[in-house]
Design a protein around this motif. Sequence first.
Motif, PDB file in Angstrom:
ATOM      1  N   MET A   1     -12.980  62.810  98.295  1.00 54.41           N
ATOM      2  CA  MET A   1     -13.173  61.430  98.799  1.00 54.41           C
ATOM      3  C   MET A   1     -14.019  62.638 100.463  1.00 54.41           C
ATOM      4  SD  MET A   1     -10.487  59.501 100.975  1.00 54.41           S
ATOM      5  CE  MET A   1     -10.682  58.107 102.088  1.00 54.41           C
ATOM      6  N   THR A   2     -15.069  61.591 100.655  1.00 53.79           N
ATOM      7  CA  THR A   2     -16.196  62.274 101.867  1.00 53.79           C
ATOM      8  C   THR A   2     -15.380  60.975 102.677  1.00 53.79           C
ATOM      9  OG1 THR A   2     -17.799  62.128  99.567  1.00 53.79           O
ATOM     10  CG2 THR A   2     -18.299  61.368 102.095  1.00 53.79           C
ATOM     11  N   ARG A   3     -14.969  61.502 103.603  1.00 58.44           N
ATOM     12  CA  ARG A   3     -14.949  61.335 104.929  1.00 58.44           C
ATOM     13  C   ARG A   3     -16.499  61.132 105.697  1.00 58.44           C
ATOM     14  NH1 ARG A   3     -12.322  64.916 109.542  1.00 58.44           N
ATOM     15  NH2 ARG A   3     -13.249  63.515 111.365  1.00 58.44           N
ATOM     16  N   ALA A   4     -16.181  59.770 106.793  1.00 62.77           N
ATOM     17  CA  ALA A   4     -16.815  59.098 107.084  1.00 62.77           C
ATOM     18  C   ALA A   4     -16.712  58.892 108.558  1.00 62.77           C
ATOM     19  CB  ALA A   4     -17.115  57.684 106.420  1.00 62.77           C
ATOM     20  N   ASP A   5     -17.983  58.778 109.153  1.00 65.67           N
ATOM     21  CA  ASP A   5     -17.066  58.569 110.862  1.00 65.67           C
ATOM     22  C   ASP A   5     -18.449  57.349 110.691  1.00 65.67           C
ATOM     23  OD1 ASP A   5     -15.589  60.150 111.997  1.00 65.67           O
ATOM     24  OD2 ASP A   5     -16.356  61.356 110.421  1.00 65.67           O
ATOM     25  N   PHE A   6     -19.205  57.275 112.333  1.00 67.95           N
ATOM     26  CA  PHE A   6     -19.705  56.582 113.375  1.00 67.95           C
ATOM     27  C   PHE A   6     -20.794  56.981 113.231  1.00 67.95           C
ATOM     28  CE2 PHE A   6     -15.764  54.128 114.505  1.00 67.95           C
ATOM     29  CZ  PHE A   6     -15.966  52.619 114.092  1.00 67.95           C
ATOM     30  N   ALA A   7     -22.104  56.537 112.927  1.00 67.38           N
ATOM     31  CA  ALA A   7     -23.207  56.932 113.276  1.00 67.38           C
ATOM     32  C   ALA A   7     -23.970  56.994 114.804  1.00 67.38           C
ATOM     33  CB  ALA A   7     -24.610  55.931 112.796  1.00 67.38           C
ATOM     34  N   PHE A   8     -24.609  57.661 114.741  1.00 65.17           N
ATOM     35  CA  PHE A   8     -25.315  57.670 116.768  1.00 65.17           C
ATOM     36  C   PHE A   8     -26.367  57.414 116.435  1.00 65.17           C
ATOM     37  CE2 PHE A   8     -26.728  59.010 120.164  1.00 65.17           C
ATOM     38  CZ  PHE A   8     -26.889  59.060 121.595  1.00 65.17           C
ATOM     39  N   PRO A   9     -27.176  56.943 116.938  1.00 61.96           N
ATOM     40  CA  PRO A   9     -27.126  55.672 118.177  1.00 61.96           C
ATOM     41  C   PRO A   9     -26.283  54.930 117.223  1.00 61.96           C
ATOM     42  CG  PRO A   9     -29.034  55.795 117.903  1.00 61.96           C
ATOM     43  CD  PRO A   9     -28.466  56.642 116.732  1.00 61.96           C
ATOM     44  N   PHE A  10     -24.825  54.183 117.871  1.00 59.80           N
ATOM     45  CA  PHE A  10     -24.206  53.081 117.347  1.00 59.80           C
ATOM     46  C   PHE A  10     -25.356  52.091 116.758  1.00 59.80           C
ATOM     47  CE2 PHE A  10     -21.305  48.660 117.629  1.00 59.80           C
ATOM     48  CZ  PHE A  10     -20.422  49.590 117.059  1.00 59.80           C
ATOM     49  N   GLY A  11     -24.354  51.593 116.101  1.00 60.51           N
ATOM     50  CA  GLY A  11     -25.491  50.490 115.787  1.00 60.51           C
ATOM     51  C   GLY A  11     -25.104  49.231 114.431  1.00 60.51           C
ATOM     52  N   ILE A  12     -25.317  48.217 114.558  1.00 66.91           N
ATOM     53  CA  ILE A  12     -24.408  47.539 112.852  1.00 66.91           C
ATOM     54  C   ILE A  12     -25.438  47.391 111.744  1.00 66.91           C
ATOM     55  CG2 ILE A  12     -23.637  44.655 113.045  1.00 66.91           C
ATOM     56  CD1 ILE A  12     -22.314  46.405 114.909  1.00 66.91           C
ATOM     57  N   ALA A  13     -24.382  47.623 110.872  1.00 65.53           N
ATOM     58  CA  ALA A  13     -25.184  48.466 109.581  1.00 65.53           C
ATOM     59  C   ALA A  13     -25.415  46.764 109.060  1.00 65.53           C
ATOM     60  CB  ALA A  13     -24.367  48.262 108.875  1.00 65.53           C
ATOM     61  N   PRO A  14     -26.995  46.193 108.853  1.00 65.10           N
ATOM     62  CA  PRO A  14     -27.481  45.126 108.349  1.00 65.10           C
ATOM     63  C   PRO A  14     -27.008  44.790 106.970  1.00 65.10           C
ATOM     64  CG  PRO A  14     -29.096  46.410 108.494  1.00 65.10           C
ATOM     65  CD  PRO A  14     -27.882  47.774 109.010  1.00 65.10           C
ATOM     66  N   GLY A  15     -26.630  43.237 107.221  1.00 64.62           N
ATOM     67  CA  GLY A  15     -25.720  42.536 106.261  1.00 64.62           C
ATOM     68  C   GLY A  15     -23.976  42.489 106.305  1.00 64.62           C
ATOM     69  N   ALA A  16     -23.612  44.278 106.897  1.00 64.11           N
ATOM     70  CA  ALA A  16     -22.461  44.383 106.549  1.00 64.11           C
ATOM     71  C   ALA A  16     -21.492  43.246 107.825  1.00 64.11           C
ATOM     72  CB  ALA A  16     -22.147  45.575 106.439  1.00 64.11           C
ATOM     73  N   GLY A  17     -22.480  43.279 108.888  1.00 60.11           N
ATOM     74  CA  GLY A  17     -21.472  42.637 110.271  1.00 60.11           C
ATOM     75  C   GLY A  17     -21.115  44.433 110.792  1.00 60.11           C
ATOM     76  N   GLN A  18     -20.716  44.964 110.024  1.00 62.44           N
ATOM     77  CA  GLN A  18     -20.011  46.158 111.087  1.00 62.44           C
ATOM     78  C   GLN A  18     -20.712  47.135 111.414  1.00 62.44           C
ATOM     79  OE1 GLN A  18     -17.293  47.419 108.116  1.00 62.44           O
ATOM     80  NE2 GLN A  18     -16.657  45.497 107.376  1.00 62.44           N
ATOM     81  N   ALA A  19     -19.993  48.201 112.425  1.00 59.54           N
ATOM     82  CA  ALA A  19     -20.028  49.603 112.799  1.00 59.54           C
ATOM     83  C   ALA A  19     -20.644  50.343 111.452  1.00 59.54           C
ATOM     84  CB  ALA A  19     -19.529  50.012 113.716  1.00 59.54           C
ATOM     85  N   ARG A  20     -22.499  50.589 111.694  1.00 59.46           N
ATOM     86  CA  ARG A  20     -22.602  52.399 111.004  1.00 59.46           C
ATOM     87  C   ARG A  20     -21.962  53.145 110.550  1.00 59.46           C
ATOM     88  NH1 ARG A  20     -27.397  54.113 111.586  1.00 59.46           N
ATOM     89  NH2 ARG A  20     -26.876  54.647 113.981  1.00 59.46           N
ATOM     90  N   ARG A  21     -22.005  53.745 109.870  1.00 57.78           N
ATOM     91  CA  ARG A  21     -21.444  54.494 109.332  1.00 57.78           C
ATOM     92  C   ARG A  21     -22.352  55.787 108.991  1.00 57.78           C
ATOM     93  NH1 ARG A  21     -15.690  54.092 110.741  1.00 57.78           N
ATOM     94  NH2 ARG A  21     -15.117  55.247 108.549  1.00 57.78           N
ATOM     95  N   THR A  22     -21.985  57.602 108.604  1.00 55.96           N
ATOM     96  CA  THR A  22     -22.122  58.005 108.093  1.00 55.96           C
ATOM     97  C   THR A  22     -21.558  58.944 107.680  1.00 55.96           C
ATOM     98  OG1 THR A  22     -24.398  59.664 108.777  1.00 55.96           O
ATOM     99  CG2 THR A  22     -22.613  59.832 110.977  1.00 55.96           C
ATOM    100  N   ASN A  23     -21.609  59.945 106.611  1.00 52.55           N
ATOM    101  CA  ASN A  23     -21.176  61.067 106.221  1.00 52.55           C
ATOM    102  C   ASN A  23     -20.588  61.863 107.557  1.00 52.55           C
ATOM    103  OD1 ASN A  23     -22.522  63.321 106.306  1.00 52.55           O
ATOM    104  ND2 ASN A  23     -24.034  62.790 104.825  1.00 52.55           N
TER     105      ASN A  23
END
Length: 131
Positions: A1-23
């Motif tokens: 399972m790939t772990r994901a965390d919040f991306a920096f700089p913080f932003g909202i993912a287009p279309g998802a309406g949630q915080a952007r994530r990154t591996n």
Amino acid sequence: MTRADFAFPFGIAPGAGQARRTNYEDHVDQMIRQILLTDPRERVCLPDYGAGLRRLLFSPLSVGLEATTQLLVSQSLTRWLGDQIVVRKVSVLSAEDGAPGAGLPDGAVVVQIDYELIETRTVRRVQAVVS
């Protein structure tokens, strides 16, 4: 399972309406850059946070500057990310040294960090340009 965390700089993912994530690996790279480019006393609640590499920008390029930068980077990363990474090597390169990335401005310095992610035991490299 790939772990994901919040991306920096913080932003909202287009279309998802949630915080952007990154591996996880990219998240650690982003944390390293934050530490390197944040000056001590820049964060009110964490006045000791950061390596403050920009303070060294106007120092003359020399062996002394290289040694100081290597020590500053190693100590800062060990203090703030010591439970995430093991710093293997810190290199300080300038345009005169043939630093990676063509077109660096005069006086720019590239700090290259080789490190091992403790969780995955993978060795990675991150570079930060200080100009």
